[in-house]
Design a protein around this motif. Structure first.
Motif, PDB file in Angstrom:
ATOM      1  N   TRP A 172      -3.475  24.751 -38.866  1.00  0.00           N
ATOM      2  CA  TRP A 172      -4.781  25.335 -39.158  1.00  0.00           C
ATOM      3  C   TRP A 172      -4.944  26.760 -38.658  1.00  0.00           C
ATOM      4  N   LEU A 173      -4.265  27.108 -37.567  1.00  0.00           N
ATOM      5  CA  LEU A 173      -4.375  28.453 -37.015  1.00  0.00           C
ATOM      6  C   LEU A 173      -3.151  29.303 -37.340  1.00  0.00           C
ATOM      7  N   HIS A 174      -2.231  28.725 -38.095  1.00  0.00           N
ATOM      8  CA  HIS A 174      -1.034  29.426 -38.584  1.00  0.00           C
ATOM      9  C   HIS A 174      -0.171  29.985 -37.462  1.00  0.00           C
ATOM     10  N   GLU A 175      -0.073  29.236 -36.351  1.00  0.00           N
ATOM     11  CA  GLU A 175       0.847  29.637 -35.292  1.00  0.00           C
ATOM     12  C   GLU A 175       2.253  29.338 -35.777  1.00  0.00           C
ATOM     13  N   ASP A 176       3.064  30.386 -35.856  1.00  0.00           N
ATOM     14  CA  ASP A 176       4.430  30.194 -36.328  1.00  0.00           C
ATOM     15  C   ASP A 176       5.379  30.008 -35.143  1.00  0.00           C
ATOM     16  N   ASP A 177       6.652  29.764 -35.447  1.00  0.00           N
ATOM     17  CA  ASP A 177       7.632  29.502 -34.399  1.00  0.00           C
ATOM     18  C   ASP A 177       7.788  30.682 -33.445  1.00  0.00           C
ATOM     19  N   LEU A 178       7.642  31.908 -33.929  1.00  0.00           N
ATOM     20  CA  LEU A 178       7.755  33.079 -33.059  1.00  0.00           C
ATOM     21  C   LEU A 178       6.607  33.109 -32.042  1.00  0.00           C
ATOM     22  N   MET A 179       5.397  32.835 -32.492  1.00  0.00           N
ATOM     23  CA  MET A 179       4.255  32.796 -31.576  1.00  0.00           C
ATOM     24  C   MET A 179       4.436  31.689 -30.543  1.00  0.00           C
ATOM     25  N   VAL A 180       4.856  30.525 -30.995  1.00  0.00           N
ATOM     26  CA  VAL A 180       5.070  29.401 -30.091  1.00  0.00           C
ATOM     27  C   VAL A 180       6.154  29.755 -29.078  1.00  0.00           C
ATOM     28  N   ALA A 181       7.227  30.389 -29.529  1.00  0.00           N
ATOM     29  CA  ALA A 181       8.314  30.776 -28.626  1.00  0.00           C
ATOM     30  C   ALA A 181       7.824  31.761 -27.571  1.00  0.00           C
ATOM     31  N   LYS A 182       6.993  32.720 -27.966  1.00  0.00           N
ATOM     32  CA  LYS A 182       6.458  33.681 -26.992  1.00  0.00           C
ATOM     33  C   LYS A 182       5.625  32.963 -25.928  1.00  0.00           C
ATOM     34  N   LYS A 183       4.847  31.982 -26.351  1.00  0.00           N
ATOM     35  CA  LYS A 183       4.040  31.208 -25.407  1.00  0.00           C
ATOM     36  C   LYS A 183       4.922  30.379 -24.478  1.00  0.00           C
ATOM     37  N   VAL A 184       5.932  29.739 -25.031  1.00  0.00           N
ATOM     38  CA  VAL A 184       6.841  28.923 -24.220  1.00  0.00           C
ATOM     39  C   VAL A 184       7.530  29.789 -23.176  1.00  0.00           C
ATOM     40  N   HIS A 185       8.067  30.913 -23.599  1.00  0.00           N
ATOM     41  CA  HIS A 185       8.802  31.780 -22.670  1.00  0.00           C
ATOM     42  C   HIS A 185       7.886  32.317 -21.581  1.00  0.00           C
ATOM     43  N   GLU A 186       6.669  32.699 -21.937  1.00  0.00           N
ATOM     44  CA  GLU A 186       5.732  33.198 -20.921  1.00  0.00           C
ATOM     45  C   GLU A 186       5.311  32.076 -19.977  1.00  0.00           C
ATOM     46  N   GLY A 187       5.084  30.889 -20.521  1.00  0.00           N
ATOM     47  CA  GLY A 187       4.727  29.758 -19.671  1.00  0.00           C
ATOM     48  C   GLY A 187       5.815  29.438 -18.670  1.00  0.00           C
ATOM     49  N   LEU A 188       7.049  29.409 -19.121  1.00  0.00           N
ATOM     50  CA  LEU A 188       8.168  29.142 -18.217  1.00  0.00           C
ATOM     51  C   LEU A 188       8.338  30.274 -17.208  1.00  0.00           C
ATOM     52  N   ARG A 189       8.206  31.503 -17.670  1.00  0.00           N
ATOM     53  CA  ARG A 189       8.335  32.659 -16.779  1.00  0.00           C
ATOM     54  C   ARG A 189       7.299  32.615 -15.666  1.00  0.00           C
ATOM     55  N   VAL A 238       4.991  21.676 -22.040  1.00  0.00           N
ATOM     56  CA  VAL A 238       5.131  20.548 -22.948  1.00  0.00           C
ATOM     57  C   VAL A 238       5.137  21.154 -24.350  1.00  0.00           C
ATOM     58  N   LEU A 239       6.314  21.191 -24.963  1.00  0.00           N
ATOM     59  CA  LEU A 239       6.472  21.783 -26.292  1.00  0.00           C
ATOM     60  C   LEU A 239       6.319  20.696 -27.348  1.00  0.00           C
ATOM     61  N   CYS A 240       5.362  20.879 -28.230  1.00  0.00           N
ATOM     62  CA  CYS A 240       5.142  19.940 -29.328  1.00  0.00           C
ATOM     63  C   CYS A 240       5.958  20.390 -30.539  1.00  0.00           C
ATOM     64  N   VAL A 241       6.755  19.494 -31.065  1.00  0.00           N
ATOM     65  CA  VAL A 241       7.521  19.769 -32.275  1.00  0.00           C
ATOM     66  C   VAL A 241       7.322  18.611 -33.234  1.00  0.00           C
ATOM     67  N   GLY A 242       7.554  18.878 -34.490  1.00  0.00           N
ATOM     68  CA  GLY A 242       7.435  17.814 -35.479  1.00  0.00           C
ATOM     69  C   GLY A 242       7.307  18.392 -36.866  1.00  0.00           C
ATOM     70  N   GLU A 243       7.569  17.549 -37.819  1.00  0.00           N
ATOM     71  CA  GLU A 243       7.550  17.987 -39.206  1.00  0.00           C
ATOM     72  C   GLU A 243       6.266  17.540 -39.892  1.00  0.00           C
ATOM     73  N   PRO A 244       5.783  18.349 -40.831  1.00  0.00           N
ATOM     74  CA  PRO A 244       4.620  17.901 -41.621  1.00  0.00           C
ATOM     75  C   PRO A 244       5.048  16.802 -42.597  1.00  0.00           C
ATOM     76  N   GLN A 279      12.560  24.433 -35.053  1.00  0.00           N
ATOM     77  CA  GLN A 279      11.493  24.664 -34.071  1.00  0.00           C
ATOM     78  C   GLN A 279      12.072  24.749 -32.662  1.00  0.00           C
ATOM     79  N   LEU A 280      13.004  23.876 -32.346  1.00  0.00           N
ATOM     80  CA  LEU A 280      13.613  23.890 -31.017  1.00  0.00           C
ATOM     81  C   LEU A 280      14.472  25.136 -30.805  1.00  0.00           C
ATOM     82  N   LYS A 281      15.231  25.512 -31.817  1.00  0.00           N
ATOM     83  CA  LYS A 281      16.103  26.685 -31.710  1.00  0.00           C
ATOM     84  C   LYS A 281      15.303  27.946 -31.428  1.00  0.00           C
ATOM     85  N   GLU A 282      14.128  28.051 -32.018  1.00  0.00           N
ATOM     86  CA  GLU A 282      13.279  29.222 -31.818  1.00  0.00           C
ATOM     87  C   GLU A 282      12.784  29.326 -30.374  1.00  0.00           C
ATOM     88  N   ASN A 283      12.804  28.223 -29.650  1.00  0.00           N
ATOM     89  CA  ASN A 283      12.249  28.203 -28.286  1.00  0.00           C
ATOM     90  C   ASN A 283      13.316  28.157 -27.206  1.00  0.00           C
TER      91      ASN A 283
END
Length: 141
Positions: free
Chosen positions: A89-106, A112-118, A136-140
């Motif tokens: 719904w908010l069109h968060e793509d894998d790049l945005m999610v990856a940036k969030k994951v990396h910053e969260g870990l940093r 907690v990374l949510c992945v899944g297929e529509p 999705q996992l590779k991007e993160n």
């Protein structure tokens, strides 16, 4: 967007925090952003506090986003990133999610990374679904 009131949030999270949990079980509460500070005190003890999202920048003109610094100040230790509804719904793509994951870990959060297929991908079969989630996992990583 649940619970709907601060009073309900405090009651819910106080009840959960008072539970008698095995040391082998980790309980994490992830209330809506406006309730983080309210439930932080109620969640002390055997329950960790989590956030439903975070933004990858520390500060700036990002209206409605929540910075890692704000979450740390609220005693948050977990962050959930990549919700399917945020992706859809908010069109968060894998790049945005990856940036969030990396910053969260940093910043030292337990991510907690949510992945899944529509459904449209799932209907194409197991190979398509596995490929979708693998991307999705590779991007993160």
């Amino acid at each position: 967007m649940n619970p709907k009131t601060a009073q309900e949030a405090i009651r819910l999270f106080s009840t959960v925090a008072q539970g008698n949990y095995s040391k082998a079980v980790s309980v994490v509460l992830c209330p809506p952003f406006p309730y983080l500070y309210l439930v932080a005190n109620a969640a002390r003890g055997s329950v960790a506090l989590g956030s439903q999202d975070l933004f990858w920048e520390s500060s700036g003109p990002y209206t409605g986003e929540v910075s890692p610094a704000i979450l740390k100040d609220a005693s948050v230790s977990y962050v959930i990133i990549g919700h399917s509804e945020r992706r859809e719904w908010l069109h968060e793509d894998d790049l945005m999610v990856a940036k969030k994951v990396h910053e969260g870990l940093r910043r030292g959060f337990k991510v907690v990374l949510c992945v899944g297929e529509p459904l449209s991908v799932r209907l194409r079969g197991v190979v398509a679904a596995k490929s979708f989630v693998a991307r999705q996992l590779k991007e993160n990583i």
